[in-house]
Structure formats: C-alpha cells, structure tokens
Design an enzyme around this catalytic site. Structure first.
Site, PDB file in Angstrom:
ATOM      1  N   GLY A 112      34.854  -2.161  45.702  1.00 41.94           N
ATOM      2  CA  GLY A 112      35.699  -3.325  45.407  1.00 41.94           C
ATOM      3  C   GLY A 112      35.863  -4.302  46.557  1.00 41.94           C
ATOM      4  O   GLY A 112      36.877  -4.994  46.642  1.00 41.94           O
ATOM      5  N   ALA A 156      36.469  -8.050  45.472  1.00 38.67           N
ATOM      6  CA  ALA A 156      37.769  -8.266  44.827  1.00 38.67           C
ATOM      7  C   ALA A 156      38.903  -8.158  45.847  1.00 38.67           C
ATOM      8  O   ALA A 156      39.843  -8.971  45.844  1.00 38.67           O
ATOM      9  CB  ALA A 156      37.974  -7.248  43.712  1.00 38.67           C
ATOM     10  N   ASP A 200      38.019  -4.302  38.502  1.00 41.87           N
ATOM     11  CA  ASP A 200      38.093  -4.309  39.976  1.00 41.87           C
ATOM     12  C   ASP A 200      39.236  -5.183  40.473  1.00 41.87           C
ATOM     13  O   ASP A 200      40.054  -4.753  41.294  1.00 41.87           O
ATOM     14  CB  ASP A 200      36.780  -4.844  40.579  1.00 41.87           C
ATOM     15  CG  ASP A 200      35.690  -3.798  40.596  1.00 41.87           C
ATOM     16  OD1 ASP A 200      35.813  -2.817  39.851  1.00 41.87           O
ATOM     17  OD2 ASP A 200      34.720  -3.974  41.352  1.00 41.87           O
TER      18      ASP A 200
END
Ligand code: PMV
Length: 315
Positions: free
Chosen positions: A106, A109, A151
């Site tokens: 991730g 994000a 995410d």
C-alpha cells in the site's frame, strides 16, 4: 499565512483475504501494518515560492506548477487544493516512506493519504477520513487503473476493515491477538498488470472466474467470523484455501509458492500470497512460539525481508 510544521503519517497495509475477487464485488479483509509508514511534513516557505513536493528517498523535488499531470504526489496535492477551493500555499511538503514500492503493502495509497491529511491541516481545513479516502482513491487510479478501493480505505482508516466495493466500510472487531509474518519475495510486481490479466482471463472464461470469485467471497465471510471469534486454526486453513484459489486464478508465482510452502512446513497455521501477486509479499499466520522458526525458514527460502505485525493489539 503562517503555520507550524505539520506532520502526518499513514501505515502500510496487507490484504488478509479476498484480493482480486474484491474487484468483482466480493468482500475482502485488509489490515494496517504500522511497522512501515509514509510520513508527510509541511513547512512554510518564503512568499511567492508556491508549493514544492520533495521526496528525498527518491531524490525528487518538484514544483506543483510544473509537475506532470499524472505525478501521484502532485495529483494528491492538486485534488486536496481543489476539494478545499484554496490556492497552493507557499510551502515545502516532504515525504518519507519506509513502505516498499510495488510490493502490495500500500505504498502509493499511504503516501497519498499522508500528503492529503497534512496539506489540509496546514491549510487550516483538516479533512475527515471520508474526504481523504475519496481523494486517495483518485490517486490510486494512477497506480492501479481500476482499483477496488480497498487500499486507500484501509490506510486512511488505519484499522482492520471488511470491504465490499461500493458499500459502507465495516470495521472488524478482532477477537484475539493474531501474529502475521509478511515475507517479501523482493520481486516488484505492479498490481495493475495482474489485475489486467485477471480481467482478460475472466472475459475468456467467465464461468470459471466467477466461480473462483464466489468461492473466495464465501471464505472471506468465514474468515471474518474466525477473526471476530479469535480462532487462529480456522483462519490459517482459510488462508491456505484462499492461496489455492489464487493459484487457480493464475496470480501466484514460483517465488510466492516457495515462501508459502516454507511457512507452512516450518509451523505456520496457514499462508497465502497477499495483494496483486506474481511477486510482492506473502503472509503467514503464526503462533508466538513459531515466529522465529517461520521467519528463519522464509529468509532461507529467499525472502528479502520479513515483517511481523500483530492484529488485535497495538503493535
Ligand atoms: O495493492 P495490492 O497489490 O495489495 O493489491 C490490491 C488488491 C487487488 O485486489 C489485487 C486489486 C484491487 O484494486 O483491489
């Protein structure tokens, strides 16, 4: 305009269950990984300087006005300014991240979430999680093409989530402490590519892929119950089953399978790939007593790094 330096962080994440099937409306479960973080710091700059985005880890420094249209950091900043209807401040926004890039943890994000949150606070208009999540989702589209939204949601909420595309977010109450080891194959694998592969395969073999997605969806529901009930044995078996279905989908790899097998044979309760697949990370559910043994086995089989994270306690 004046403000003291503002600093905000967002955690990494792993998907515990349901990757890929989540793109087609099935539920998935994701948890934050606080051992790795993206941190954004906003500091005042001399008047007239505009907003500069600095990523020392990537040796990058760009002015918002000249940054490419599709630069993820710049998009995060521009969308925040547009959302708040304010001009760019005279400031320097510096981003540091310990989250490996393109590893399914991730990183994109979390970076965007830290940028949006810190910039909004610096501008005197702190944003709620829902607004941050909406902006980060737009940034995720640059990385992923057609992201499910899982995410951005888990890194923004920084809590375990049960996620179904287009439905309100559900937080999961964790019934016991679960220890998860995250083993990195060291193979960078853009999620966009495996998502596109699954899309093509699903177009060619719709019945087969829909059946796989349905089976994954069913086991995600069971996994949520096992997490809430604090039942690690069931959770481990469900991980194994989810990995088998992901192999059938065609998104595993010899490296991932080797690490998954190493985890299981050294005592993990279950193991699977996590995220887009074809590289990136795998996860293993372990008991306290086997953490070291499984970590050693993963390292011996080529894991570039192993992160231990706990679910159900502040880790
Ligand atoms: O970002 P990753 O690699 O953890 O994968 C995201 C999960 C997928 O289901 C494969 C894609 C998506 O948008 O949900």
């Amino acid at each position: 305009m004046t403000f003291a330096p503002i600093q905000c962080s967002a955690p990494g994440k792993v998907i515990l269950f349901g990757e890929h099937a989540v793109v087609y409306g099935q539920p998935a479960i994701a948890v934050p990984v606080t051992q790795v973080q993206a941190t954004a710091t906003v500091e005042l700059a001399p008047p007239g300087n505009g907003l500069t985005l600095v990523a020392p880890d990537l040796e990058r420094s760009i002015s918002l006005t000249t940054a490419p249209q599709d630069d993820p950091l710049a998009v995060a900043a521009r969308l925040t300014l547009a959302h708040l209807s304010v001009p760019p401040p005279d400031a320097v926004l510096t981003i540091h991240s310990t989250i490996p890039i393109a590893g399914g943890l991730g990183s994109g994000a979390a970076t965007a979430a830290a940028v949006v949150r810190s910039l909004a606070i610096a501008l005197g208009h702190p944003l709620d999680n829902e607004s941050i999540n909406t902006i980060v989702y737009e940034v995720e589209k640059i990385h992923h093409g057609t992201p499910s939204g899982i995410d951005n949601t888990v890194v923004t909420m920084a809590q375990p989530i049960y996620f179904v595309r287009g439905r309100p977010i559900e937080l999961i109450a964790v019934g016991a402490t679960f220890t998860i080891l995250i083993g990195d194959t060291g193979v960078a694998s853009p999620t966009k590519e495996s998502v596109a592969y699954v899309r093509r395969q699903r177009e060619k073999h719709p019945a087969h892929y829909d059946a796989l997605c349905d089976q994954i969806g069913d086991l995600v529901v069971e996994a949520r119950q096992a997490i809430e009930a604090g039942d690690p044995d069931t959770l481990g078996k469900l991980m194994d089953e989810n990995h088998r279905l992901l192999i059938e989908m065609g998104v595993s790899s010899p490296d991932l399978n080797r690490l998954v097998t190493a985890a299981r044979t050294s005592g993990a309760l279950g193991a699977k790939l996590s995220g887009g697949g074809w590289g990136g990370n795998m996860i293993a559910l372990v008991e306290e007593a086997t953490i070291k043994r499984v970590t050693r086995a993963l390292t011996k089989q080529g894991a570039q790094r192993v992160i231990a994270t706990r679910l159900g306690t502040i880790s």
